[in-house]
Design a protein around this motif. Structure first.
Motif, PDB file in Angstrom:
ATOM      1  N   UNK A 315       0.838  -1.191   0.000  1.00  0.00           N
ATOM      2  CA  UNK A 315       0.000   0.000   0.000  1.00  0.00           C
ATOM      3  C   UNK A 315       0.874   1.242   0.000  1.00  0.00           C
ATOM      4  N   UNK A 316       0.537   2.209  -0.842  1.00  0.00           N
ATOM      5  CA  UNK A 316       1.167   3.525  -0.895  1.00  0.00           C
ATOM      6  C   UNK A 316       0.056   4.574  -0.935  1.00  0.00           C
ATOM      7  N   UNK A 317       0.401   5.862  -0.792  1.00  0.00           N
ATOM      8  CA  UNK A 317      -0.656   6.890  -0.892  1.00  0.00           C
ATOM      9  C   UNK A 317      -1.375   6.899  -2.235  1.00  0.00           C
ATOM     10  N   UNK A 318      -0.767   6.328  -3.288  1.00  0.00           N
ATOM     11  CA  UNK A 318      -1.381   6.350  -4.605  1.00  0.00           C
ATOM     12  C   UNK A 318      -2.136   5.077  -4.944  1.00  0.00           C
ATOM     13  N   UNK A 319      -1.698   3.937  -4.440  1.00  0.00           N
ATOM     14  CA  UNK A 319      -2.291   2.667  -4.842  1.00  0.00           C
ATOM     15  C   UNK A 319      -2.240   1.688  -3.674  1.00  0.00           C
ATOM     16  N   UNK A 320      -3.242   0.811  -3.629  1.00  0.00           N
ATOM     17  CA  UNK A 320      -3.294  -0.286  -2.668  1.00  0.00           C
ATOM     18  C   UNK A 320      -3.564  -1.566  -3.440  1.00  0.00           C
ATOM     19  N   UNK A 321      -2.749  -2.577  -3.202  1.00  0.00           N
ATOM     20  CA  UNK A 321      -2.876  -3.850  -3.906  1.00  0.00           C
ATOM     21  C   UNK A 321      -3.305  -4.922  -2.913  1.00  0.00           C
ATOM     22  N   UNK A 322      -4.400  -5.612  -3.238  1.00  0.00           N
ATOM     23  CA  UNK A 322      -4.930  -6.692  -2.414  1.00  0.00           C
ATOM     24  C   UNK A 322      -5.107  -7.934  -3.267  1.00  0.00           C
ATOM     25  N   UNK A 363     -10.719 -13.008   0.641  1.00  0.00           N
ATOM     26  CA  UNK A 363      -9.389 -12.384   0.696  1.00  0.00           C
ATOM     27  C   UNK A 363      -8.321 -13.387   1.145  1.00  0.00           C
ATOM     28  N   UNK A 364      -7.149 -13.298   0.523  1.00  0.00           N
ATOM     29  CA  UNK A 364      -5.978 -14.080   0.915  1.00  0.00           C
ATOM     30  C   UNK A 364      -4.789 -13.129   0.996  1.00  0.00           C
ATOM     31  N   UNK A 365      -3.784 -13.546   1.747  1.00  0.00           N
ATOM     32  CA  UNK A 365      -2.583 -12.735   1.913  1.00  0.00           C
ATOM     33  C   UNK A 365      -1.429 -13.360   1.145  1.00  0.00           C
ATOM     34  N   UNK A 366      -0.807 -12.547   0.292  1.00  0.00           N
ATOM     35  CA  UNK A 366       0.336 -12.980  -0.515  1.00  0.00           C
ATOM     36  C   UNK A 366       1.568 -12.221  -0.026  1.00  0.00           C
ATOM     37  N   UNK A 367       2.622 -12.964   0.357  1.00  0.00           N
ATOM     38  CA  UNK A 367       3.851 -12.383   0.863  1.00  0.00           C
ATOM     39  C   UNK A 367       5.000 -12.648  -0.106  1.00  0.00           C
ATOM     40  N   UNK A 368       6.105 -11.974   0.146  1.00  0.00           N
ATOM     41  CA  UNK A 368       7.314 -12.178  -0.655  1.00  0.00           C
ATOM     42  C   UNK A 368       7.958 -13.508  -0.295  1.00  0.00           C
ATOM     43  N   UNK A 369       8.928 -13.889  -1.105  1.00  0.00           N
ATOM     44  CA  UNK A 369       9.694 -15.099  -0.861  1.00  0.00           C
ATOM     45  C   UNK A 369      11.177 -14.781  -1.034  1.00  0.00           C
ATOM     46  N   UNK A 370      12.019 -15.798  -1.041  1.00  0.00           N
ATOM     47  CA  UNK A 370      13.458 -15.588  -1.181  1.00  0.00           C
ATOM     48  C   UNK A 370      13.762 -14.931  -2.532  1.00  0.00           C
ATOM     49  N   UNK A 371      14.496 -13.830  -2.557  1.00  0.00           N
ATOM     50  CA  UNK A 371      14.768 -13.155  -3.836  1.00  0.00           C
ATOM     51  C   UNK A 371      15.479 -14.048  -4.845  1.00  0.00           C
ATOM     52  N   UNK A 372      16.349 -14.952  -4.371  1.00  0.00           N
ATOM     53  CA  UNK A 372      17.062 -15.811  -5.303  1.00  0.00           C
ATOM     54  C   UNK A 372      16.100 -16.726  -6.058  1.00  0.00           C
ATOM     55  N   UNK A 373      15.055 -17.189  -5.395  1.00  0.00           N
ATOM     56  CA  UNK A 373      14.072 -18.042  -6.053  1.00  0.00           C
ATOM     57  C   UNK A 373      13.342 -17.287  -7.158  1.00  0.00           C
ATOM     58  N   UNK A 374      12.984 -16.042  -6.906  1.00  0.00           N
ATOM     59  CA  UNK A 374      12.316 -15.233  -7.927  1.00  0.00           C
ATOM     60  C   UNK A 374      13.275 -14.911  -9.066  1.00  0.00           C
ATOM     61  N   UNK A 375      14.534 -14.640  -8.737  1.00  0.00           N
ATOM     62  CA  UNK A 375      15.516 -14.302  -9.756  1.00  0.00           C
ATOM     63  C   UNK A 375      15.753 -15.469 -10.712  1.00  0.00           C
ATOM     64  N   UNK A 376      15.808 -16.691 -10.174  1.00  0.00           N
ATOM     65  CA  UNK A 376      16.019 -17.854 -11.040  1.00  0.00           C
ATOM     66  C   UNK A 376      14.807 -18.094 -11.935  1.00  0.00           C
ATOM     67  N   UNK A 377      13.625 -17.798 -11.433  1.00  0.00           N
ATOM     68  CA  UNK A 377      12.417 -18.013 -12.235  1.00  0.00           C
ATOM     69  C   UNK A 377      12.293 -16.968 -13.336  1.00  0.00           C
ATOM     70  N   UNK A 378      12.636 -15.718 -13.049  1.00  0.00           N
ATOM     71  CA  UNK A 378      12.516 -14.658 -14.046  1.00  0.00           C
ATOM     72  C   UNK A 378      13.622 -14.699 -15.081  1.00  0.00           C
ATOM     73  N   UNK A 379      14.794 -15.229 -14.690  1.00  0.00           N
ATOM     74  CA  UNK A 379      15.954 -15.298 -15.578  1.00  0.00           C
ATOM     75  C   UNK A 379      16.272 -13.921 -16.168  1.00  0.00           C
ATOM     76  N   UNK A 380      16.258 -12.911 -15.312  1.00  0.00           N
ATOM     77  CA  UNK A 380      16.566 -11.551 -15.756  1.00  0.00           C
ATOM     78  C   UNK A 380      18.072 -11.383 -15.933  1.00  0.00           C
TER      79      UNK A 380
END
Length: 389
Positions: A315-322, A363-380
Motif C-alpha cells: 500500500x502507498x498513498x497512490x495505490x493499494x494492492x490486495x 481475501x488471501x494474503x500474498x507475501x514475498x519469498x526468497x529473492x534468489x528463487x524469484x531471480x532464477x524463475x525470471x531469468x533476468x
C-alpha cells in the motif's frame, strides 16, 4: 573508446532494506596490431568522473494525482544530474549519488573495477507494473568525458515488499529489546552475533506463511446449501500452491460446475475536478484459474499456484494492492438431476437445465519469498554494458 560494464553479484531481485552489490568495470580495449604503427594520437582514454545511485520512477496513466491527500512529496535528494528527465513520471524515492572516481585514465587493455554497495530505502514502494500505475527501480550509472555529454547506464532491479502486516515493526521491536544488555557480561564467553532486522523479518514471514490453520466456509444461497469449502491457510508466499477442498456431501442444491480465480485488486486514488476530494478506482486483474465440472461429485479439491512474477500485497498513498480468491458456482435445483436408483437403467441427462450463478470473493494474503528463487524463475539479465566513444 571505453566500455562500461555493470554486473549484479546476487541477481536482480531484492527485498526492501537489503544491500545491493554491483561491480562496475571500466575498460579500454587493446589497440589491434595493424593500427598500432599507424596511430600517432595519445592512446590513453580518460573519464572526468563517474557516480551511481538507485532511484524509483513512478509512472501513472495521467488520472492519478502526484500528491493526493496524505501522500508524501518526492525525496529532495532525487534532484540530481542523474535524474531521468527524458522519461515520463517522477522520482518516488532515490538514494544519494556515490562518486566512484574522478579523473580516471586507462591505457589500452587496462581495466578498473569498482564495487557499488547501497541499502534499499525502507520507505520506498516495491516494483509494480499495474494498469494505472508503475513503480520501476534501477541503478543509474553516470559518467562523462571532458567537454562531452553525460552518458547513463541503467541497470533494472526488481524490489519485493517486506514491511507489510507489521513484519518490519515486529522485527524492530525485537531488535530494540535491551534486557540482554543490562545483564552482567562475562568477557570469557563467546558473544553471539545479533540478528539484523531484515533476518528477523524474514523469520517472521516464514512463521506466518508456514502456519496451517484450516478455515471452513459454508457456501449457500437462498435455495439451500451448495457445499462447504476448506482453506488450509490464508497466508502464502510467491511460488506456493493455494490448496483447498470442496465438500458437496451436505449440499441441498446441486453444484453443476465451479471456477476459482486468483485475482489482485488495484485500488488507485484518482484526481477529481473542482477541488473535490480524490475518488477511488478499482481494477481487477486475474492470473491463474481453476475450472471443474463437479456435477455428481461428493468431494473435490483446489490447487491454484501463486506466480513468482507477481507483486505481493502493498500500500502507498497512490495505490493499494490486495489479493483474493474469486469463486463462481453454477447451481441448479432441477429435479431431473436426481440420480437414478440402482434398478433403473437408460437414464440420460436433461437437454436443457435451468441454472443460477453465484459469485463469492475470499481475501488471501500474498507475501514475498526468497529473492534468489524469484531471480532464477525470471531469468533476468544481471550484466549490462555501455560503449563510450
Amino acid at each position: 573508446m571505453i566500455e562500461v560494464k555493470a554486473k549484479l553479484i546476487r541477481g536482480s531481485v531484492f527485498l526492501i532494506g537489503e544491500t545491493v552489490e554491483c561491480y562496475i568495470t571500466f575498460s579500454n580495449p587493446p589497440i589491434p596490431n595493424y593500427q598500432t604503427s599507424q596511430s600517432h594520437d595519445d592512446s590513453f582514454e580518460s573519464l572526468a568522473w563517474a557516480s551511481a545511485q538507485i532511484d524509483c520512477l513512478c509512472t501513472t496513466d495521467g488520472k492519478i494525482g502526484k500528491n493526493p491527500l496524505g501522500a508524501t512529496k518526492p525525496k529532495t535528494n532525487s534532484e540530481t544530474s542523474l535524474t531521468p528527465c527524458d522519461e515520463s513520471g517522477y522520482i518516488e524515492v532515490a538514494t544519494k549519488p556515490v562518486i566512484l572516481f574522478c579523473d580516471l585514465r586507462l591505457s589500452p587493455g587496462e581495466t578498473k573495477s569498482f564495487l557499488y554497495q547501497e541499502v534499499l530505502p525502507n520507505d520506498g514502494p516495491p516494483s509494480y507494473r499495474g494498469q494505472a500505475i508503475k513503480y520501476s527501480y534501477k541503478i543509474t550509472i553516470g559518467t562523462q568525458r571532458v567537454n562531452s555529454p553525460i552518458k547513463l547506464l541503467r541497470v533494472p532491479l526488481k524490489i519485493l515488499p517486506l514491511s507489510i502486516s507489521g513484519l518490519t515493526d515486529a522485527a524492530g521491536l525485537l531488535c530494540n529489546d535491551t534486557t540482554e544488555e543490562l545483564t552482567p557480561t562475562n568477557p570469557f564467553l563467546e558473544t553471539k552475533p545479533t540478528e539484523t532486522p531484515l533476518e528477523l523479518a524474514l523469520q517472521s514471514l516464514q512463521n506466518i506463511t508456514a502456519r496451517r490453520q484450516p478455515n471452513f466456509y459454508m457456501i449457500s444461497n437462498t435455495r439451500g446449501k451448495v457445499g462447504r469449502f476448506c482453506l488450509f491457510k490464508n497466508a502464502y508466499k510467491l511460488g506456493e500452491d493455494i490448496v483447498g477442498t470442496f465438500d458437496f456431501s451436505i449440499a441441498t442444491v446441486s453444484c453443476v460446475q465451479l471456477s476459482v480465480s486468483l485475482q489482485c485488486e488495484e485500488v488507485t486514488t484518482v484526481e477529481s475536478k473542482n477541488n473535490k476530494e480524490p475518488s477511488k478506482r478499482s481494477r481487477i486483474i486475474t492470473f491463474n484459474k481453476h475450472h471443474e465440472v463437479c456435477l455428481g461429485l461428493k468431494h473435490s479439491q483446489l490447487i491454484l499456484p501463486v506466480p513468482l512474477h507477481v507483486t505481493p500485497a502493498f500500500s502507498t498513498p497512490l495505490v493499494t494492492l490486495k489479493w483474493r480468491l474469486h469463486f463462481e458456482f453454477v447451481t441448479s435445483t432441477s429435479k431431473q438431476l436426481i440420480p437414478p436408483g440402482l434398478d433403473q437403467c437408460g437414464w440420460q441427462g436433461p437437454s436443457e437445465l435451468p441454472i443460477e450463478t453465484m459469485v463469492w470473493s475470499l481475501p488471501v494474503r500474498i507475501f514475498s519469498t526468497t529473492p534468489l528463487q524469484v531471480s532464477l524463475a525470471l531469468q533476468a539479465a544481471t550484466e549490462h554494458s555501455l560503449i563510450i566513444r
